[in-house]
Design an enzyme around this catalytic site. Structure first.
Site, short mmCIF file in Angstrom:
data_model
loop_
_atom_site.label_atom_id
_atom_site.label_comp_id
_atom_site.label_asym_id
_atom_site.label_seq_id
_atom_site.Cartn_x
_atom_site.Cartn_y
_atom_site.Cartn_z
N CYS A 174 54.08 -59.86 13.67
CA CYS A 174 53.34 -58.79 13.01
C CYS A 174 52.06 -58.47 13.77
CB CYS A 174 53.00 -59.21 11.59
SG CYS A 174 54.41 -59.78 10.63
N ARG A 176 54.84 -55.49 20.21
CA ARG A 176 55.10 -56.79 19.59
C ARG A 176 56.40 -56.78 18.78
NH1 ARG A 176 50.07 -59.71 19.09
NH2 ARG A 176 50.69 -60.65 17.12
N TRP A 234 56.85 -57.61 11.13
CA TRP A 234 58.12 -58.19 11.58
C TRP A 234 58.56 -59.09 10.44
CZ3 TRP A 234 61.45 -57.96 15.75
CH2 TRP A 234 62.32 -59.03 15.93
N ASN A 240 49.46 -61.92 8.70
CA ASN A 240 50.45 -62.46 9.63
C ASN A 240 50.64 -63.93 9.32
OD1 ASN A 240 50.42 -59.99 10.90
ND2 ASN A 240 49.40 -60.72 12.76
N GLY A 241 51.85 -64.45 9.56
CA GLY A 241 52.07 -65.87 9.41
C GLY A 241 52.98 -66.19 8.24
N GLU A 247 72.12 -73.15 31.12
CA GLU A 247 71.03 -72.23 30.79
C GLU A 247 70.06 -72.07 31.96
OE1 GLU A 247 68.40 -69.66 28.73
OE2 GLU A 247 70.55 -70.11 28.62
N LYS A 265 69.28 -68.46 33.68
CA LYS A 265 67.94 -67.88 33.82
C LYS A 265 67.68 -67.45 35.26
CE LYS A 265 66.67 -67.33 30.01
NZ LYS A 265 68.05 -67.25 29.78
N GLU A 292 69.86 -64.37 36.19
CA GLU A 292 69.47 -63.18 35.45
C GLU A 292 68.29 -62.44 36.08
OE1 GLU A 292 70.21 -63.45 30.69
OE2 GLU A 292 68.81 -64.90 31.50
N HIS A 343 85.27 -82.56 41.51
CA HIS A 343 86.48 -81.77 41.30
C HIS A 343 86.31 -80.33 41.78
CE1 HIS A 343 88.53 -84.91 38.92
NE2 HIS A 343 87.29 -85.24 38.58
N LYS A 399 68.69 -56.05 26.45
CA LYS A 399 68.22 -57.12 25.57
C LYS A 399 69.26 -57.47 24.52
CE LYS A 399 65.41 -60.16 24.08
NZ LYS A 399 65.25 -61.38 24.87
#
Length: 607
Positions: free
Chosen positions: A2, A27, A73, A97-98, A480, A484, A487, A503, A602
């Site tokens: 937020c 944001r 948000w 916020n929070g 991962e 990264k 990407e 192998h 995204k």
């Protein structure tokens, strides 16, 4: 995440705040609102959707010297006009916020006292609580009384029709900054909101409060003791300020992970009992006791967190788990039914293949749980149960903080399943949760190694291929780490189980192939050392990311990063940080567009 903006001064506050809201759009948000003083009363305008919708309902002819605004948000309650901020309780108006951990307890108490709730948010609880004490105290003291009774992390701003010459701002574990002008003052969750008007700022620290007038600001701690604060001159550009001073959104989001992990944990556990609040997943004990098998389905980075989830759930609960790439799940005629729990993992909750998999699982009779980051997303609406990771929006295409928040979510789910299934004792659960509470600080410590990681990146950024290897729960982390790198740097990188190296991949190893080893689990230590020796004997260059303090590792590689361990499961979260930074710095050194890599989106909303 937020956004907050407030203004008091000689300008018309309404366009200043509306401009600030636009500068906080980066944001991410799902609703917006503004409150301003007009003819002695506070007017509120709110809407679901974008700020352009809010502009349509705000009278451009009104002039006011005081206003506060908010972009939301969603965390508690779906995106809607009634859940949008600001919230009102009589003449008290707040933006917040929070997360308030004890909001249900407070809400029940306030309802019994006659307060009427119009939203699903925890924020409205805070507004009513301040109003309750404002009947007996000044606004400042009413705020202090309220914060003595709330638990959680928050930043909020309060105005009051009865005291229209001030704005009160409060911070605890959520950012808030004051902007200084000429007979005007600003308050915001981030500097870009007012950077066009002021570059002189004062950052609030945790458990600090500011009372803002049009001719000055008074700073105190939560007990009312006066504070002396230093002014900082902001030298960032507007675009840089949106990134909080970071060069890229990806780097900013990497550094936000201590907070995003803490927010994902907060309010979901009872540490002293070793309990996870299963209602946060929408589940009940009856549903869990009937689960005989779990299917986890996801795409991309979320698939890698799902593989880690398999290790966690099977270890803690002994429930068998299958993990599928979403695009494959519905085409393989899966054997799934009413005794199965289907878990979909998605940052956005809008991934087309994952949504199709949810529909297929439901058609076959399974109960569906979605773990995602966006309230009101299609996946959350389509599922029977939902768990929200409170990591805030990710702007960078390459996922970072969503990944680690998903691992934490699956760790919590695994503990809940293990305890109810009787595989975890209370003592075991307490230890696992105690470890989890150390994770945000562990991530902070891992971030301190950025300069060392940058030096290693300078050594290897011209390489054209990488091999990432790991065993056990470290294997998905190797996947991962390789993802990264490929990407954002466009370097070919492949993740592989270390035990499978002989192998096939061993044929690739020579002096031009850097091999990245994830060395974490003590039970795999001797085996992975053998793999490292196999690479070295063939002239390969070894880079080690480890949680194990052993002099042998120092001898086997001139390039290694070590994090301080928590446990074998959560070490994967900590080790993800240097892997992300390694990929980031290689991409920067290669001149790549880190935040928007070519050909990627995204959220993949088509098959």
């Amino acid at each position: 995440m937020c956004g907050i903006i407030g203004y008091i001064g000689k300008k018309n506050a309404i366009p200043v705040v509306m401009d600030g809201l636009k500068r906080l759009e980066y944001r991410g948000y799902d609703s917006a609102g503004i409150a301003y003083l007009f003819n002695g009363k506070i007017e509120i305008k709110r809407c679901k959707g974008k700020i352009i919708e809010l502009e349509r309902i705000v009278d451009k002819n009104i002039n006011s010297y005081l206003a506060i605004g908010h972009t939301r948000w969603a965390t508690h309650g779906r995106p809607s006009e009634e859940n949008a901020h600001p919230h009102r309780s009589d003449g008290i108006v707040i933006v917040h916020n929070g997360i308030l951990e004890n909001f249900l307890e407070l809400k029940n108490s306030l309802q019994q006292e006659g307060f009427n709730f119009l939203s699903e948010t925890d924020s409205e609880v805070l507004c009513h609580l301040i109003n309750k004490f404002a009947k007996s105290f000044s606004l400042e003291d009413a705020v202090r009384e309220a914060i003595r009774r709330i638990r959680g992390s928050y930043a909020f701003v309060v105005i009051d029709e009865k005291e229209p010459n001030k704005i009160i701002a409060v911070r605890k574990e959520s950012p808030l900054v004051i902007g200084l002008g000429n007979e005007e003052y600003f308050v915001a969750s981030d500097v870009p909101a007012f950077l066009n008007y002021s570059r002189e700022v004062i950052f609030l620290n945790d458990e600090e409060m500011a009372v803002i007038y049009n001719d000055g600001v008074i700073f105190t701690d939560f007990q009312g003791n006066p504070l002396s604060k230093e002014v900082t001159i902001v030298t960032w550009s507007s675009s840089m300020a949106e990134k909080g001073g970071y060069r890229h959104f990806m780097l900013k989001e990497i550094y936000e992970q201590p907070r995003s992990i803490a927010d994902t944990i907060r309010g979901r556990i009872i540490p002293e009992k070793g309990s996870v609040i299963i209602e946060e997943f929408g589940l009940t004990e009856e549903v869990i006791k009937n689960i005989e098998k779990i299917f986890i389905v996801a795409c991309g980075t979320s698939y890698h967190s799902s593989l880690m989830g398999k290790y966690l759930i099977e270890e803690f609960s002994r429930i068998p788990v299958e993990v599928d790439i979403a695009s494959e799940f519905r085409y393989r005629n899966p054997i799934i039914g009413s005794n199965c729990l289907f878990v979909a993992i998605s940052q956005s909750g809008e991934t087309a293949d994952t949504l199709a998999a949810i529909k297929e699982a439901k058609k076959l009779g399974a109960k569906c749980l979605t773990v995602c980051n966006v309230i009101g997303s299609t996946a959350s609406r389509e599922s029977d149960f939902v768990f929200y990771t409170h990591s805030g929006p990710e702007i960078g295409v390459a996922s970072t903080k969503a990944f680690t928040a998903q691992i934490v979510a699956l760790y919590l789910l695994a503990i809940a399943l293990g305890k109810i299934k009787g595989n975890l004792t209370e003592e075991m659960s307490i230890n696992l949760i105690t470890d989890l509470l150390q994770t945000p600080s562990g991530v902070e410590n891992a971030l301190h190694q950025e300069q060392t990681i940058k030096k290693i990146a300078k050594r290897f950024f011209k390489s054209t291929n990488f091999l990432y290897l790991g065993r056990g729960i470290d294997y998905p982390l190797a996947l991962e780490g390789a993802l990264k790198l490929k990407e954002i740097s466009y370097i070919h990188a492949e993740g592989y189980p270390a035990g499978e190296m002989k192998h096939g991949p061993i044929a690739l190893i020579d002096e031009d192939l850097p091999v990245v080893f994830i060395v974490n689990s003590s039970k795999h230590f001797e085996k992975i050392l053998s793999n490292i020796e196999e690479v070295r004997s063939r002239g390969g260059t070894v880079i080690i990311f480890t949680s194990i303090n052993n002099k042998i590792i120092n001898e086997l590689s001139g390039f290694h990063i070590r994090i301080e361990p928590i446990n074998d499961y959560l070490n994967t979260v900590l080790l993800a940080i240097p892997l992300q930074l390694f990929a980031y710095h290689i991409a920067v050194l290669r001149g790549c567009d880190v935040d928007q890599p070519r050909n990627l989106a995204k959220s993949v909303t088509v098959e």
